[in-house]
Design an enzyme around this catalytic site. Structure first.
Site, PDB file in Angstrom:
ATOM      1  N   ARG A 247      12.953 -15.936  10.017  1.00 53.81           N
ATOM      2  CA  ARG A 247      14.360 -16.173   9.713  1.00 53.81           C
ATOM      3  C   ARG A 247      14.544 -17.455   8.893  1.00 53.81           C
ATOM      4  NH1 ARG A 247      19.627 -14.160  11.045  1.00 53.81           N
ATOM      5  NH2 ARG A 247      18.980 -12.546  12.491  1.00 53.81           N
TER       6      ARG A 247
ATOM      7  N   GLU B 240      26.324 -17.929  15.729  1.00 55.32           N
ATOM      8  CA  GLU B 240      25.385 -18.844  15.086  1.00 55.32           C
ATOM      9  C   GLU B 240      25.803 -19.389  13.723  1.00 55.32           C
ATOM     10  OE1 GLU B 240      22.413 -15.725  15.720  1.00 55.32           O
ATOM     11  OE2 GLU B 240      21.027 -17.341  16.199  1.00 55.32           O
TER      12      GLU B 240
HETATM   13  N1  MTE Z   1      28.483 -20.360  22.939  1.00 54.03           N
HETATM   14  C1  MTE Z   1      28.445 -20.894  24.176  1.00 54.03           C
HETATM   15  N2  MTE Z   1      29.561 -21.395  24.707  1.00 54.03           N
HETATM   16  N3  MTE Z   1      27.276 -20.950  24.877  1.00 54.03           N
HETATM   17  C2  MTE Z   1      26.093 -20.456  24.351  1.00 54.03           C
HETATM   18  O1  MTE Z   1      25.055 -20.505  25.015  1.00 54.03           O
HETATM   19  N4  MTE Z   1      24.992 -19.387  22.418  1.00 54.03           N
HETATM   20  C3  MTE Z   1      25.033 -19.165  20.972  1.00 54.03           C
HETATM   21  C4  MTE Z   1      26.376 -18.567  20.561  1.00 54.03           C
HETATM   22  N5  MTE Z   1      27.456 -19.302  21.135  1.00 54.03           N
HETATM   23  C5  MTE Z   1      26.113 -19.895  23.033  1.00 54.03           C
HETATM   24  C6  MTE Z   1      27.374 -19.848  22.378  1.00 54.03           C
HETATM   25  C7  MTE Z   1      23.968 -18.308  20.479  1.00 54.03           C
HETATM   26  S1  MTE Z   1      22.458 -18.972  20.179  1.00 54.03           S
HETATM   27  C8  MTE Z   1      24.178 -16.986  20.205  1.00 54.03           C
HETATM   28  S2  MTE Z   1      22.978 -16.021  19.533  1.00 54.03           S
HETATM   29  C9  MTE Z   1      25.458 -16.338  20.485  1.00 54.03           C
HETATM   30  O2  MTE Z   1      26.411 -17.223  21.058  1.00 54.03           O
HETATM   31  C10 MTE Z   1      25.236 -15.176  21.434  1.00 54.03           C
HETATM   32  O3  MTE Z   1      26.395 -14.566  21.822  1.00 54.03           O
HETATM   33  P1  MTE Z   1      27.160 -13.475  20.942  1.00 54.03           P
HETATM   34  O4  MTE Z   1      26.116 -12.616  20.292  1.00 54.03           O
HETATM   35  O5  MTE Z   1      27.963 -12.744  21.922  1.00 54.03           O
HETATM   36  O6  MTE Z   1      27.960 -14.229  19.939  1.00 54.03           O
HETATM   37  N1  HPA Z   2      17.634 -13.572  16.314  1.00 58.16           N
HETATM   38  C1  HPA Z   2      17.708 -14.018  17.588  1.00 58.16           C
HETATM   39  N2  HPA Z   2      16.895 -13.632  18.526  1.00 58.16           N
HETATM   40  C2  HPA Z   2      15.943 -12.759  18.214  1.00 58.16           C
HETATM   41  C3  HPA Z   2      15.804 -12.253  16.920  1.00 58.16           C
HETATM   42  C4  HPA Z   2      16.703 -12.688  15.911  1.00 58.16           C
HETATM   43  O1  HPA Z   2      16.647 -12.279  14.737  1.00 58.16           O
HETATM   44  N3  HPA Z   2      14.766 -11.418  16.918  1.00 58.16           N
HETATM   45  C5  HPA Z   2      14.286 -11.421  18.187  1.00 58.16           C
HETATM   46  N4  HPA Z   2      14.998 -12.219  18.970  1.00 58.16           N
HETATM   47 MO1  MOS Z   3      20.817 -17.095  19.729  1.00 58.59          MO
HETATM   48  S1  MOS Z   3      19.369 -18.381  19.094  1.00 58.59           S
HETATM   49  O1  MOS Z   3      20.140 -15.790  18.797  1.00 58.59           O
HETATM   50  O2  MOS Z   3      20.287 -16.846  21.321  1.00 58.59           O
END
Ligand code: MTE
Ligand code: HPA
Ligand code: MOS
Length: 774
Positions: free
Chosen positions: A320, A725
C-alpha cells in the site's frame, strides 16, 4: 399512531454515535467490564531480555513458586500449532522454542489468582541466552544481510531509464519517516471462558474476530466451530488490533482449556507498547526527473520498511505504500519497489492508512524538492502534477488503474479560496523576510486514497438481521465498533430501508456465531461492506413482507408502501409493530442473512497491474504553523480542511473521523517518536516518553468541512465514501508548513529535507543545518 413525516436517524442525517452517552457516563461495556465468573484467573506475559538469541535454558521454578501462581504456559502447552501468523506464513510463534528475535518478545505466560501476582511472578524467570548479533533498523539489517519478511512488490509503467536520460532537472535523496504507536485508550485484552468438549468463548478487543477465532482453533488444534469470539466494542483499534490480538486470544484460550477456568490477559501499557506491533517506519530513496515548469517526468522510488521479526501484515502494508507513492499526482514514467525488511524488533503491523501515509509523504517530499529547486510555491507544483482524466491521458496510476473519479482539482481550488491561502502565504513571506525569531509556514496538501482491501477476497461482508414479532429489530453485522461509528451508520441504513426510527434497532456485539468468515474491520471499508450487507438483509425481509401483503389484501406490490413507522397497504395503514405481528401470525420468515462483495476489483500482484481499488476518496488540508527558531518549538495556528466522503451517511460522525484522523496524522509527523537503544530495547514505551498530541496541540483555529457536493460515482452504500483512513494524511499539511517555516532561515533556497517526525529537536537541528549550508 405516531404522526411522523420522516423517521429519526435516517441516512445522511447527523445521528449521534449510539454509544456516545454511555461512553461519557462510563456505562459502555468493554471487555474488561464483563463480570468475571468465580474462579477467573489472570495471565501475564514473560518476555525476552535480548534482541536476538538462542534460548539455552529456561528456569521457571521461581515463577512457579511465586505467590498466587497457578500455572506457567510455554510452547509445550500448545495442543495445536504454535503459530499466530495472520497470513499463514508460519513465522510467528505464540511462544518461541529455540530463539528469540526481539527485545520484549513473549516467551511464556504466568497464570495466577490476580493480575498483579501474575505480573510480579513473570519477572522471576531465569532465561539463559546465547546472544546473537542483531539489527534493529531497515538499513543496518539490510547491510547485515538479513532476509526480507515477504516478497517485495514492484510497480512500473513507461520507460524509466530512457526518461531520466533526457530530463531537464534531476534530484535524488533519502527521506526517513518514523513509525507510530497506536495509543488506543483501551489496550489489548482477551478473556477466555472454557465450555464443554472442545468449546471456548473468547471475549476480546479485536478488529478481526474471525481471524482470532481461526487462530485460537489452530492453536488449540480444534475446528473453528468450537471457538466463539465476541467483541462488543473496542476503546480504539487504529489497525493495532487487526492481527495483534491473536496472541492474547491464544494465550487466554490455551490457559482456559488447560485449567478449565476462565482466563483473562491484559498487558499493562508498557508491555502493550513493547510486545505489540506499530506503524512501519520507512527509509525512502527517491530519484526524480522534472521539467522547468515543475512537471514530473519520471520517478523512481525504493521503500524500505522496518517490518520486525515476522511478516504479520508487512506484505500488504508495504504494497500500500507503493500504491500511494503517487498520492494525487501523475507520473509519466515510474518504477517503485518495496523492501519489506526483517529486523530484530517487534513485528510491525496495520496502522490507519496501512502504509499509504508513508507513500503519500514521499510524494509530497518530491513536490517540495521541485518547488525549492525551481523557486516555486509548492501548491503551484502540486496543481501542475495532479491527475487529469481519460481525455488528457494523465489518469493512469503506477499500478495501471485508471483514475475515473478525480475531484482533487475542485477540492483544492475550493479550499485554496476558503482558507485564503494566497493572501496568507504572501503575508507570511513578507513577515518571515523581516528576519524575526518566530517564523511561519503555510502548506496546502492534497490526498487521494484508494478504497478496498488489496487482498481482493477480503472485500466481502455479511449481516444477520432479525425482526422479532413485537416489531423490535436486532442488527448484527460482521464489522466491529472501535469508536468510528460503524454500528450507528449500519443501523441508519437499516432504519432508512425499513422506514423505522433508529432507536427501534438494537445493535449487538460482533460475534463469530452470528456472521461467519468476516474480514477485518479495516481498510476504511466497514460501512461500505457491512452497510451493503445489511441493506441486502433488509431487502430480503421487505420482499417477504410485500409478498405477504399482496396475498393477504389482494393488492399489487406497488400498493405496499413502507412509510415512516407504518406500512400502507392499498387504502389501509398499519403501525409497523402491528403489521409485523400479522406477518408473524401468517408465518412469514422475519430473519435474513445479507451478503455483499465489492464489484469491479481485481489485482495481479506478480504483474503489478489491475484495479485494486473500487474508488478513491479525496481531501485537502491547509495548515499554518509558527516556529521558534531558537528552540525549535512550534504550534499550529490554523488548519482548514475540505474532505470528500461522497454523500455522507452521517456528517457529524464523518467530521469527527476527519478531525481525529488529521490530529493523529499530525502527531505521527510531529511529536510521536519511537526510539530503540543499541540493545534493541524500545525506550519510548509509555506516555511519559512517547508524546501524542494533546487537546492543547490542536490547531488554534480549526475549520473542517465535507465536500457536500460530492457523490460516489460507484454504487456504494447510499453513494457515500469511506472516511476512516484517508483524512489521516491531511496531517502532512502541518509537516510541510513546518518545512516552509524552517526553509525561511535559508531564504527558501534549499529544500529542508526534514525527516519525520519533526520533533522540536529535529526542527532546531534542521534550522542549524540550513543556516550552515547557505
Ligand atoms: N476511529 C476511532 N474512533 N477509533 C479507531 O480505532 N480506526 C481507524 C478508523 N477510525 C479507528 C477510527 C481505522 S485504522 C480504520 S481502518 C477505520 O476506522 C475502520 O473502521 P471503518 O472501516 O468502519 O471506517
Ligand atoms: N488495509 C487494511 N488492512 C488490511 C488490508 C488493507 O489493504 N489488507 C489486509 N488487511
Ligand atoms: Mo485500519 S489500519 O485498516 O485498521
Amino acid at each position: 399512531m405516531k404522526d411522523q413525516t420522516t423517521i429519526r436517524g435516517a441516512v445522511h442525517q447527523n445521528q449521534k454515535h449510539d454509544s456516545a452517552v454511555k461512553q461519557v457516563q462510563g456505562r459502555a461495556d468493554y471487555t474488561d467490564d464483563i463480570a468475571e465468573p468465580v474462579g477467573t484467573l489472570h495471565a501475564y506475559l514473560g518476555v525476552s531480555s535480548v534482541a536476538h538469541g538462542r534460548i539455552k535454558g529456561m528456569d521457571l521454578s521461581r515463577v512457579r513458586a511465586a505467590p498466587g501462581v497457578v500455572d506457567v504456559l510455554t510452547a509445550e502447552d500448545i495442543p495445536g500449532v504454535n503459530d499466530v501468523s495472520p497470513t499463514g506464513k508460519h513465522d510467528e510463534p505464540v511462544f518461541p522454542t529455540d530463539k528469540v528475535e526481539f527485545h520484549g518478545q513473549p516467551i511464556f505466560a504466568v497464570i495466577a489468582e490476580t493480575r498483579d501476582l501474575a505480573r510480579r511472578a513473570a519477572e522471576l524467570a531465569e532465561v539463559e541466552y546465547e546472544v546473537l548479533p542483531h539489527a534493529i533498523d531497515a538499513v543496518s539489517a539490510h547491510e547485515a544481510g538479513m532476509p526480507l519478511v515477504t516478497d517485495p512488490l514492484k510497480l512500473e509503467r513507461g520507460d524509466v531509464d530512457a526518461a531520466f536520460e533526457g530530463v531537464a532537472n534531476r534530484v535524488s535523496a533519502r527521506m526517513v519517516v518514523g513509525g507510530q504507536d497506536h495509543m488506543y485508550l483501551e489496550g489489548h485484552i482477551a478473556f477466555a471462558i472454557p465450555g464443554e468438549d472442545e468449546d471456548v468463548i473468547v471475549h476480546c478487543s479485536t478488529q478481526h474476530p474471525s481471524e482470532a477465532q481461526h487462530m485460537v482453533a489452530h492453536v488449540l488444534g480444534v475446528p473453528s466451530n468450537a471457538v466463539v469470539v465476541n467483541v462488543r466494542r473496542m476503546g480504539g483499534g487504529f489497525g493495532g488490533k487487526e492481527s495483534q490480538m491473536n496472541l492474547f486470544c491464544a494465550v487466554a484460550a490455551i490457559g482456559a482449556k488447560k485449567l478449565n477456568r476462565p482466563v483473562k490477559i491484559r498487558p499493562d501499557r508498557d508491555q502493550d507498547m513493547t510486545a505489540t506491533g506499530k506503524r512501519h517506519d520507512f527509509v525512502i530513496d527517491y530519484d526524480l526527473g522534472f521539467d522547468n515548469d515543475g512537471r514530473i517526468e519520471v520517478v523512481e522510488g525504493q521503500f524500505a520498511a522496518r517490518c520486525g521479526y515476522s511478516s504479520d501484515l508487512s506484505g500488504p502494508v508495504t504494497d500500500r505504500a507503493l500504491f500511494h507513492a503517487d498520492n494525487a499526482y501523475f507520473y509519466p514514467h515510474v518504477r517503485l519497489t518495496s523492501r519489506p525488511q526483517k529486523t530484530n524488533t517487534v513485528s510491525n503491523t496495520a496502522f490507519r492508512g496501512f502504509g499509504g501515509p508513508q507513500g503519500v509523504v514521499a510524494a509530497e517530499r518530491m513536490i517540495e524538492e521541485i518547488a525549492y529547486a525551481l523557486g516555486k510555491d509548492p501548491l503551484e507544483v502540486r496543481k501542475a502534477n495532479f491527475y487529469g482524466d481519460a481525455n488528457d491521458g494523465r489518469n493512469l496510476t503506477p499500478y495501471h488503474q485508471e483514475v475515473e473519479d478525480n475531484v482533487i482539482g475542485r477540492v483544492v481550488e475550493e479550499l485554496e479560496s476558503s482558507a485564503d491561502y494566497q493572501a496568507r502565504r504572501k503575508a507570511i513571506l513578507e513577515e518571515n523576510a523581516k528576519g524575526g525569531i518566530i517564523r511561519r509556514g503555510i502548506a496546502l496538501t492534497p490526498v487521494k486514497f484508494g478504497i478496498s482491501f488489496t487482498a481482493t477476497w477480503y472485500n466481502q461482508a455479511g449481516c444477520l438481521l432479525h425482526v422479532y414479532n413485537d416489531g423490535s429489530i436486532m442488527l448484527n453485522h460482521g464489522g466491529t465498533e472501535m469508536g468510528q461509528g460503524l454500528n450507528t451508520k449500519v443501523a441508519q441504513v437499516v432504519a432508512d430501508a425499513l422506514q423505522v426510527d433508529f432507536d427501534r434497532i438494537k445493535i449487538t456485539k460482533t460475534t463469530t456465531e452470528k456472521v461467519p468468515n468476516t474480514s477485518a474491520t479495516a481498510a476504511s471499508s466497514g460501512s461500505d461492506l457491512n452497510g451493503m450487507a445489511a441493506l441486502d438483509a433488509v431487502e430480503q425481509i421487505k420482499a417477504r413482507l410485500v409478498a405477504f401483503a399482496v396475498a393477504e389484501w389482494d393488492v399489487s406490490p406497488e400498493e405496499v408502501v413502507f412509510a415512516p413507522n407504518e406500512i400502507r397497504v392499498g387504502q389501509e395503514t398499519f403501525a409497523f409493530d402491528e403489521f409485523i405481528k400479522r406477518a408473524y401470525m401468517a408465518r412469514v420468515h422475519l430473519s435474513a442473512a445479507g451478503f455483499y462483495k465489492t464489484p469491479k476489483i481485481h489485482w495481479d500482484r506478480a504483474a503489478g497491474k489491475g484495479r485494486p481499488f473500487y474508488y478513491y476518496a479525496y481531501g485537502a488540508a491547509c495548515s499554518e504553523v509558527a516556529i521558534d527558531t531558537l528552540t525549535g518549538e512550534y504550534r499550529v495556528e490554523r488548519t482548514d480542511i475540505l474532505h470528500d466522503v461522497g454523500r455522507s451517511l452521517n456528517p457529524i460522525l464523518d467530521k469527527g473521523q476527519v478531525e481525529g484522523a488529521f490530529i493523529q496524522g499530525m502527531g505521527w509527523l510531529t511529536t510521536e517518536e519511537l526510539w530503540w537503544d543499541d540493545a534493541g530495547r524500545l525506550r519510548t514505551h509509555a506516555p511519559s516518553t512517547y508524546k501524542i498530541p494533546l487537546a492543547s496541540d490542536r490547531p488554534r483555529i480549526f475549520n473542517t468541512n465535507l465536500a457536500d457536493w460530492s457523490e460516489n460515482r460507484e454504487m456504494t452504500i447510499k453513494r457515500s465514501k469511506a472516511v476512516g483512513e484517508p483524512p489521516f494524511m491531511l496531517g502532512i499539511s502541518v509537516f510541510e508548513a513546518l518545512s516552509m517555516a524552517v526553509a525561511s532561515v535559508a531564504d527558501y533556497r534549499v529544500c529542508p529535507r526534514m525527516d519525520a517526525p519533526a520533533t522540536p529537536e529535529r526542527v532546531l537541528m534542521t534550522i542549524e543545518r540550513l543556516k550552515a549550508e547557505v
